[in-house]
Design a protein around this motif. Sequence first.
Motif, PDB file in Angstrom:
ATOM      1  N   VAL A   1     193.328  69.859  92.520  1.00  0.00           N
ATOM      2  CA  VAL A   1     193.190  69.340  93.878  1.00  0.00           C
ATOM      3  C   VAL A   1     191.735  69.072  94.253  1.00  0.00           C
ATOM      4  CG1 VAL A   1     195.344  70.357  94.688  1.00  0.00           C
ATOM      5  CG2 VAL A   1     193.221  71.687  94.853  1.00  0.00           C
ATOM      6  N   GLN A   2     190.788  69.457  93.394  1.00  0.00           N
ATOM      7  CA  GLN A   2     189.395  69.076  93.616  1.00  0.00           C
ATOM      8  C   GLN A   2     189.086  67.722  92.978  1.00  0.00           C
ATOM      9  OE1 GLN A   2     187.459  70.771  95.732  1.00  0.00           O
ATOM     10  NE2 GLN A   2     189.305  72.026  96.011  1.00  0.00           N
TER      11      GLN A   2
ATOM     12  N   ARG B   1     191.591  64.060  95.136  1.00  0.00           N
ATOM     13  CA  ARG B   1     191.408  64.387  96.542  1.00  0.00           C
ATOM     14  C   ARG B   1     191.208  63.099  97.326  1.00  0.00           C
ATOM     15  NH1 ARG B   1     186.715  68.364  96.872  1.00  0.00           N
ATOM     16  NH2 ARG B   1     187.120  68.094  99.086  1.00  0.00           N
TER      17      ARG B   1
ATOM     18  N   ALA C   1     197.851  64.702  96.120  1.00  0.00           N
ATOM     19  CA  ALA C   1     196.554  65.355  96.256  1.00  0.00           C
ATOM     20  C   ALA C   1     195.486  64.375  96.737  1.00  0.00           C
ATOM     21  CB  ALA C   1     196.137  65.981  94.924  1.00  0.00           C
ATOM     22  N   CYS C   2     195.652  63.087  96.427  1.00  0.00           N
ATOM     23  CA  CYS C   2     194.728  62.055  96.897  1.00  0.00           C
ATOM     24  C   CYS C   2     195.071  61.559  98.297  1.00  0.00           C
ATOM     25  CB  CYS C   2     194.728  60.868  95.936  1.00  0.00           C
ATOM     26  SG  CYS C   2     193.928  61.193  94.352  1.00  0.00           S
TER      27      CYS C   2
ATOM     28  N   ARG D   1     198.886  65.627 101.066  1.00  0.00           N
ATOM     29  CA  ARG D   1     197.682  66.356 100.651  1.00  0.00           C
ATOM     30  C   ARG D   1     197.794  67.833 101.019  1.00  0.00           C
ATOM     31  NH1 ARG D   1     193.311  67.257  97.340  1.00  0.00           N
ATOM     32  NH2 ARG D   1     191.871  68.608  98.436  1.00  0.00           N
TER      33      ARG D   1
ATOM     34  N   VAL E   1     197.855  70.954  98.142  1.00  0.00           N
ATOM     35  CA  VAL E   1     196.914  72.074  98.116  1.00  0.00           C
ATOM     36  C   VAL E   1     197.659  73.404  98.223  1.00  0.00           C
ATOM     37  CG1 VAL E   1     195.024  73.189  99.364  1.00  0.00           C
ATOM     38  CG2 VAL E   1     195.002  70.705  99.016  1.00  0.00           C
TER      39      VAL E   1
END
Length: 403
Positions: free
Chosen positions: A192-193, A196, A312-313, A368, A372
């Motif tokens: 998730v980093q 993003r 996640a993006c 998102r 996370v």
Amino acid sequence: MVSEHASPLATLGGVDAGGQNVHVAALGAALARAGHEVDVYTRRDGRELPECVELVPGVTVVHVPAGPARPVPKDDLLPYMPAFGDLLTEHWSGDRAPDVAHAHFWMSGIATLRAAAMTGTPVAQTFHALGSVKRRHQGDKDTSPPGRIGLESSIGRRADVVVATCSDEVAELSRLGVPADHVRVVPCGVDVQHFRPGPADGTTLPRRARFRLLCIGRLVERKGIETVIDALVDLPDAELVVAGGPSADELEADAEAARLVALAAARGVRDRVHLVGRVDHGDLPALVRSADVVVATPWYEPFGIVPIEAAACGVPVVGSAVGGLLDTVQDGRTGLLVPPRDPAALASALRALLADPDRRAAFGAAARRRAVARYGWDRVAAQTELVYRTMARHAVLTKVAAG
């Protein structure tokens, strides 16, 4: 971990290199960050490969010389699994046995259980894909070895724990005779980093239409890209970018790529379908963020990494209501689900979503947050660690009880 055909070192995008490779690499790395020592055993498919390679600190990839030292399609690897298991037994002899062995894919289960029988190692099994589902959807095109379904049933009953990746798999395992109390559900994860929200950058293609749809994955028929091309006929303001398969300079020689290009031409949308080939992992987030909607319409999907990468993006997904997508895409909250192989339903869902930017933004924000909360690799590793600890504790108690 045992991952007989899916090395965490492999280049993604090939016929036999995809989500399982990502899963094994990322889960191993997350477990190492939590303080564990992880060895990943995979088949040596090249003479130049050293016996051991450090993937990241705490994770070592061990190349097992079972079968020829060259690439072999995974469906042809079954004859080499007894030798693979015997080599695992050698590695785990004496005081070198691991606390837990986690087999990834059914053939890995055969090798791992063979070694476990000699070393007493508790075994977790993740199938990643089940033969019964593959046979149901591919029929005569299924290239699995004869007897796969029966072997998977046996593996599921013999393993100490089956780690399923989605709730739909639990029902399928039950039909195979694997008791529900023998199964734990732990999803696949996403970085998730790395994935993003943010602006697209210069690594993405220039847009050629008002809206961009994006498909990512191996170029195989069951991924359902044909359905998206058919739907594109009714979406004149949209282009389709397809990322995956061989590198761009090798696409012309790829049979599935050629089939999709010919289909797009026959449907009159060739100018709006762009196959870009393999995209480096570092460039994927920007490509995802360049899309208005990520489309994932496989015939079946054991889990599916792409929907959670899109989530996640902060990009909404329109996907098939199958397999893992039933868990990862919340219909009407983070995206939309449609029946598989239904271009009309897909076009209708996409048309409505593309016409409503506020809804797309709301879906993306919710996706998102959920990515996370549920799918970060450290969270997935923590859930997996709980399964391992229970297995290891039970193994110790069993040995004590046996005297």
